[in-house]
Design an enzyme around this catalytic site. Structure first.
Site, PDB file in Angstrom:
ATOM      1  CG  HIS A   1       7.210  10.414 -24.801  1.00 19.25           C
ATOM      2  ND1 HIS A   1       5.967   9.925 -24.720  1.00 19.25           N
ATOM      3  CD2 HIS A   1       7.331  11.690 -24.332  1.00 19.25           C
ATOM      4  CE1 HIS A   1       5.215  10.997 -24.325  1.00 19.25           C
ATOM      5  NE2 HIS A   1       6.174  11.965 -23.926  1.00 19.25           N
TER       6      HIS A   1
ATOM      7  CE  LYS B   1       5.238  17.447 -15.047  1.00 20.29           C
ATOM      8  NZ  LYS B   1       5.680  15.967 -15.961  1.00 20.29           N
TER       9      LYS B   1
ATOM     10  NE  ARG C   1      -4.109  -1.832   1.905  1.00 18.15           N
ATOM     11  CZ  ARG C   1      -4.287  -2.917   2.941  1.00 18.15           C
ATOM     12  NH1 ARG C   1      -3.560  -3.080   3.526  1.00 18.15           N
ATOM     13  NH2 ARG C   1      -5.373  -3.734   2.575  1.00 18.15           N
TER      14      ARG C   1
ATOM     15  CG  HIS D   1       0.395   9.330 -24.915  1.00 17.23           C
ATOM     16  ND1 HIS D   1      -0.191   9.847 -23.778  1.00 17.23           N
ATOM     17  CD2 HIS D   1       1.727   9.581 -25.031  1.00 17.23           C
ATOM     18  CE1 HIS D   1       1.045  10.095 -23.186  1.00 17.23           C
ATOM     19  NE2 HIS D   1       2.378   9.635 -23.625  1.00 17.23           N
TER      20      HIS D   1
ATOM     21  CG  ASN E   1      -1.767  15.531 -20.962  1.00 18.84           C
ATOM     22  OD1 ASN E   1      -0.992  14.662 -20.868  1.00 18.84           O
ATOM     23  ND2 ASN E   1      -2.609  16.014 -19.908  1.00 18.84           N
TER      24      ASN E   1
ATOM     25  NE  ARG F   1       0.400  16.863 -13.489  1.00 21.84           N
ATOM     26  CZ  ARG F   1       0.652  16.297 -12.847  1.00 21.84           C
ATOM     27  NH1 ARG F   1       0.438  16.197 -11.427  1.00 21.84           N
ATOM     28  NH2 ARG F   1       1.906  15.142 -13.037  1.00 21.84           N
TER      29      ARG F   1
ATOM     30  CE  LYS G   1      -0.530  13.431 -15.332  1.00 19.89           C
ATOM     31  NZ  LYS G   1      -0.740  13.642 -16.817  1.00 19.89           N
TER      32      LYS G   1
ATOM     33  CG  HIS H   1       1.697  14.451 -24.453  1.00 21.27           C
ATOM     34  ND1 HIS H   1       2.358  15.670 -24.885  1.00 21.27           N
ATOM     35  CD2 HIS H   1       2.675  13.690 -23.634  1.00 21.27           C
ATOM     36  CE1 HIS H   1       3.291  15.603 -24.240  1.00 21.27           C
ATOM     37  NE2 HIS H   1       3.549  14.326 -23.518  1.00 21.27           N
TER      38      HIS H   1
ATOM     39  CD  GLU I   1       6.947  15.711 -22.988  1.00 15.99           C
ATOM     40  OE1 GLU I   1       6.498  16.816 -22.777  1.00 15.99           O
ATOM     41  OE2 GLU I   1       6.584  14.840 -23.466  1.00 15.99           O
TER      42      GLU I   1
ATOM     43  CD  GLU J   1      -3.459  15.150 -16.497  1.00 15.12           C
ATOM     44  OE1 GLU J   1      -2.407  15.754 -16.831  1.00 15.12           O
ATOM     45  OE2 GLU J   1      -4.029  14.277 -16.606  1.00 15.12           O
TER      46      GLU J   1
END
Length: 354
Positions: A259, A217, A115, A242, A235, A231, A137, A238, A179, A227
């Site tokens: 990427h 960032k 956990r 992606h 993206n 935020r 993330k 992306h 990025e 997000e």
């Protein structure tokens, strides 16, 4: 470079980073340290990190093969079993030494083992330094679908050692640069302009630009950690990028895209959508396409590839209520979230890219 503090952790740089890491290890007194690395960073970076760590805490190195293909639940299962076998308890810590795959994967493994146990990120790629390791993330891919499984959970601290960039292939440096270029487009036109030609830049100049990207960032994430709003602007490029990255991963007949290479294509296409939907300057849009093409070249995307790539958009994490949500630009430094576009416009964006 001055350390950067966030609400939950601090980002330290170069020599200061190792001093902060040693002070942290001394203060917290973990039961055991586990170092996660891939074959490359275990060879090129881990020995240097160990040479700068001053602790008597027992450690083990967990090594995986390099590559996006390793960012999956099967690898997580193997790591969870190894942690259990090696006696990791809730007072253990995982130190992730590597690029975005390692920081995403290691952060997720730590966040879910018993956990949640603490983790520390030492990013070694440009992409991880300016993006992947920052913001909390963590996660893995679901098949070829990017980052479908994960949690947002912050590290104890981050150590950014820019000397590791000397170990990177040029292609990986270009991937990370995408990025940074994105940060300029969504946040700071002056920064975007300064990034377009780095041919005369020194290492000190690059350090400064990396520092600026991290600040950008960090400031965006601080406003919206989970997000829900601003935020999402991170993206940009992306949504389509992606999908293209996933499609090329899934089809072995194509050369795998890094990427940043896929996101560069996504930013060109989403710039076209910005022109069509938000009256973004067409002239500026052509300049943006020219900049990305000059850095990343051209990738052949056949007409027959377009429909299956568009189909993959439905898995984007920003989608809500069945809508595919894009981040588009009203102007450089002025993004707009939750933009909905039609499929015909996406096909037109492919044509603009080609």
């Amino acid at each position: 470079m001055t350390s950067i503090s966030t609400q939950d952790y601090t980002i330290h740089f170069n020599e200061t980073g190792y001093k902060a890491l040693n002070e942290h290890l001394k203060a917290v007194r973990y039961s055991k340290v586990f170092i996660l690395a891939d074959e490359n960073t275990n060879m090129d970076c881990v020995p240097f990190v160990l040479g700068n760590i001053d602790t008597e805490i027992e450690y083990d190195i967990l090594e995986i093969e390099p590559g996006e293909e390793q960012k999956n639940l099967d690898i997580c299962l193997g790591l969870w079993e190894t942690l259990s076998e090696y006696g990791a308890d809730r007072k253990s810590v995982i130190i992730n030494i590597g690029g975005g795959v390692i920081t995403d994967l290691g952060g997720f493994v730590a966040s879910t083992y018993k956990r949640g146990i603490p983790f520390i990120n030492i990013p070694t790629s440009l992409l991880a330094m300016v993006d992947a390791s920052i913001g909390g993330k963590t996660g893995v891919d679901l098949g070829h679908l990017k980052n479908q499984i994960g949690v947002i959970n912050t590290p104890e601290l981050i150590v950014v050692d820019t000397s590791f960039l000397a170990t990177l292939p040029q292609l990986e440096m270009r991937s990370g640069l995408a990025e940074m270029l994105k940060h300029g487009l969504i946040f700071d036109e002056d920064y975007w302009n300064r990034l377009q030609d780095l041919s005369a830049s020194t290492l000190a100049d690059l350090d400064g630009l990396i520092y600026e990207s991290i600040i950008i960032k960090k400031n965006i994430v601080a406003q919206d950690p989970t997000e829900q709003g601003v935020r999402k602007t991170l993206n940009y490029g992306h949504t389509i990028g992606h999908a293209i990255e996933s499609y090329f991963l899934e089809h072995s007949e194509y050369k795998r895209l890094l990427h940043g290479e896929a996101i560069a294509i996504g930013m060109i296409m989403e710039t076209y959508l910005s022109i069509k939907y938000l009256d973004f300057s067409a002239e500026e849009g052509k300049k943006i396409k020219s900049v990305f093409k000059s850095i990343y070249g051209h990738v052949t995307i056949l007409d027959s590839d377009q429909a299956p790539i568009i189909e993959l958009l439905k898995y984007d994490k920003k989608n809500e209520h069945g809508n595919i949500n894009f981040v588009l630009l009203e102007a450089i430094g002025k993004p707009k979230v939750n933009c909905i576009v039609d499929n015909n416009s996406i096909i037109e964006a492919f044509e603009f890219y080609n």
